[in-house]
Design a protein around this motif. Sequence first.
Motif, mmCIF file in Angstrom:
data_model
loop_
_atom_site.group_PDB
_atom_site.id
_atom_site.type_symbol
_atom_site.label_atom_id
_atom_site.label_comp_id
_atom_site.label_asym_id
_atom_site.label_seq_id
_atom_site.Cartn_x
_atom_site.Cartn_y
_atom_site.Cartn_z
ATOM 1 N N GLY A 495 0.776 -1.235 0.000
ATOM 2 C CA GLY A 495 0.000 0.000 0.000
ATOM 3 C C GLY A 495 0.805 1.280 0.000
ATOM 4 O O GLY A 495 0.224 2.366 0.090
ATOM 5 N N PHE A 496 2.125 1.207 -0.111
ATOM 6 C CA PHE A 496 2.952 2.411 -0.153
ATOM 7 C C PHE A 496 3.111 2.869 -1.600
ATOM 8 O O PHE A 496 3.238 2.061 -2.522
ATOM 9 N N ASP A 497 3.138 4.173 -1.775
ATOM 10 C CA ASP A 497 3.400 4.782 -3.080
ATOM 11 C C ASP A 497 4.611 5.693 -2.915
ATOM 12 O O ASP A 497 4.507 6.804 -2.387
ATOM 13 N N VAL A 498 5.780 5.211 -3.342
ATOM 14 C CA VAL A 498 7.037 5.928 -3.171
ATOM 15 C C VAL A 498 7.682 6.119 -4.534
ATOM 16 O O VAL A 498 7.839 5.158 -5.294
ATOM 17 N N SER A 499 8.068 7.353 -4.839
ATOM 18 C CA SER A 499 8.716 7.668 -6.115
ATOM 19 C C SER A 499 10.194 7.948 -5.881
ATOM 20 O O SER A 499 10.545 8.710 -4.974
ATOM 21 N N ASP A 500 11.046 7.331 -6.698
ATOM 22 C CA ASP A 500 12.485 7.569 -6.629
ATOM 23 C C ASP A 500 12.811 8.768 -7.508
ATOM 24 O O ASP A 500 12.680 8.725 -8.734
ATOM 25 N N LEU A 501 13.235 9.867 -6.876
ATOM 26 C CA LEU A 501 13.533 11.091 -7.607
ATOM 27 C C LEU A 501 14.988 11.178 -8.031
ATOM 28 O O LEU A 501 15.372 12.136 -8.699
ATOM 29 N N GLY A 502 15.818 10.203 -7.620
ATOM 30 C CA GLY A 502 17.234 10.223 -7.955
ATOM 31 C C GLY A 502 18.039 11.032 -6.958
ATOM 32 O O GLY A 502 17.515 11.894 -6.236
ATOM 33 N N GLY A 503 19.322 10.740 -6.908
ATOM 34 C CA GLY A 503 20.205 11.467 -6.010
ATOM 35 C C GLY A 503 19.938 11.213 -4.539
ATOM 36 O O GLY A 503 20.255 12.053 -3.694
ATOM 37 N N GLY A 504 19.333 10.073 -4.215
ATOM 38 C CA GLY A 504 19.028 9.757 -2.827
ATOM 39 C C GLY A 504 17.755 10.398 -2.308
ATOM 40 O O GLY A 504 17.470 10.312 -1.114
ATOM 41 N N SER A 505 16.960 11.024 -3.192
ATOM 42 C CA SER A 505 15.710 11.677 -2.778
ATOM 43 C C SER A 505 14.514 10.829 -3.205
ATOM 44 O O SER A 505 14.496 10.270 -4.305
ATOM 45 N N PHE A 506 13.514 10.751 -2.324
ATOM 46 C CA PHE A 506 12.306 9.977 -2.587
ATOM 47 C C PHE A 506 11.095 10.808 -2.168
ATOM 48 O O PHE A 506 11.179 11.619 -1.244
ATOM 49 N N ALA A 507 9.982 10.579 -2.860
ATOM 50 C CA ALA A 507 8.718 11.245 -2.524
ATOM 51 C C ALA A 507 7.735 10.184 -2.050
ATOM 52 O O ALA A 507 7.479 9.206 -2.759
#
Length: 603
Positions: A495-507
């Motif tokens: 149930g998690f929605d996590v986006s990998d934004l690159g450079g160690g950052s996630f949304a």
Amino acid sequence: MSDIIQLLPDSVANQIAAGEVIQRPASVIKELVENAVDAEARHITVIVVDAGRTSIQVIDDGVGMSDTDARLAFERHATSKIRKADDLFALTTMGFRGEALPSVAAVAQVTLKTRRRGDDVGTMVNIAGSKFRGQETVACPEGANFLVENLFYNVPARRKFLKSNTTELNNILIAFERIALVNPQVAFKLVSNGAELLNLHQTGLRQRIIDVFGKRLNQDLIPVGVETVMCRIYGFVGKPEAARKKGAQQYFFVNGRYMKHPYFHRAVQNAYERVVPQGEQVPYFIYFDVEPGDIDVNIHPTKTEIKFENEQAIWQVLSAAVKDAIGKFDLVPTIDFDTEGKPDIPVFDPTATAQAPKVNYNPQYNPFKGGGQSPRKRVDEQWETLFPEMSQTVTQPSQEPDLFDTSDTPADVLAEKSPAHYQYKGRYIMTAVKSGLMIIDQYRAHVRILYEDFLNKTASHTWAAQRLLFPEMLTLAPAEAVALRALLPTLETMGFDVSDLGGGSFAVNGIPTEMDGVGGERLLRDFVQQALEETHEASQAQSERLALTMARAAAIPYGQVLTNDEMDMVVNRLFGCRDVNRTPDGHPIQRILQQKEIEQMLA
């Protein structure tokens, strides 16, 4: 009888040495990058394929090696760092034993291309399993280029016990970070399977820490600095609000070398004793400069255990330096007294005279003289005649069986439990059962309940996601980012929605509905730290770890007041679990104070 003692061949001796020095791909990178730093390199690039299983390449622009040095470097105990035994007590380099390159060459296929500064051409050396394959002249840049392929190809048992690529890559990142943090004057680059994980430019110490662990850490760092005749201590410690229960970045370095030192760690923790909750730890990056003769680094092959000659004195200096930094930046909370409505406290006047207090009493009072009160009525000692039912209870002890007798089941226990419950100090639920008084830890009971609910949802794929109105941003260190990326497929099914934004950052765009009220950023950090600490590989074990972490975050906290209906729900759901006695991590949930024990205490 013939002689039985013989010298081992060099290839066997090198494999024995490799067992201590080269434990995994991260060990190879540590040794080669440290050699590059010793060679005065200013740019170092590390390229790994399949977390080092397939190949490891370390490229530097250091001083390079001649034809003879390139060949001799792979012989045991061949080194340019020391010449005599006394040099061991005046070390200024990372390496000195001459064991790293022969140990690597004993368990892998190694190709070295190197050229000295000022030479027109370089040399290439090939070695596999300690066997020399050839050497020839080649055109190559200044510096050294080590290519290590098929690590442990000739030691199948060692290769079999390597962990997953994610785990091995985490270990590589940890080893890489330890070297990068102490050499900010060197530019580092780390590439894994064609993806750039780290690109660190030449910079200052504070900026290097921020480049490795993210900009968020910058606001939590305060400088530490002290210089004495014994040592110079400098670096940074974290503010109290940066404390964590797990995953705090804590690093000690001495003379440019990473070290583990529990004794010095206690010195830092003691400085935060009254400003940080018990069990939490603050980040720190502390560097020691001491005379090489005052330390001994030659006590363990990994060189992370270091002995200090003036250990106790340095402990006191370190403790005082950290306390001074905390006080200088006003991090210790001040006591602010509320004086509104309170009486004034007069200022002390040494010339003023004060009268002795007087005590008023009645000299005619006699406690033994009758006061005209009516005498008390004497209580009838034959109380059995007044309370016959209590007489029967005392004379006929209870013969009820224990709660967890072999014939008992959770259904039997629930059938005879009391409908009323009592909450003790916001922590325990107390209820009467047929064998005595049951005491339940409310937090642990709820952890067990949620844990099994979450596992059932994962097995049946019935998780429901809840979108966040404003996505939460999460910035992680490289090793943490690798761990989270490995968890993303499992988190999506939960149930998690996590986006990998690159450079160690996630949304964090969405979380399970069951985790409403629990911060998604905090939860993911807990997942990452759990993944870095555990070594289980199976997806089932991964789901269990995530379910346990979520259950801990969402369970009823200590101190929360519960109604009788809420306590009744916890008790009923607990006895519907597969295990009513212990939490998933083995802590006891409930205990029974037997009826016989109660009677004996009140006998």
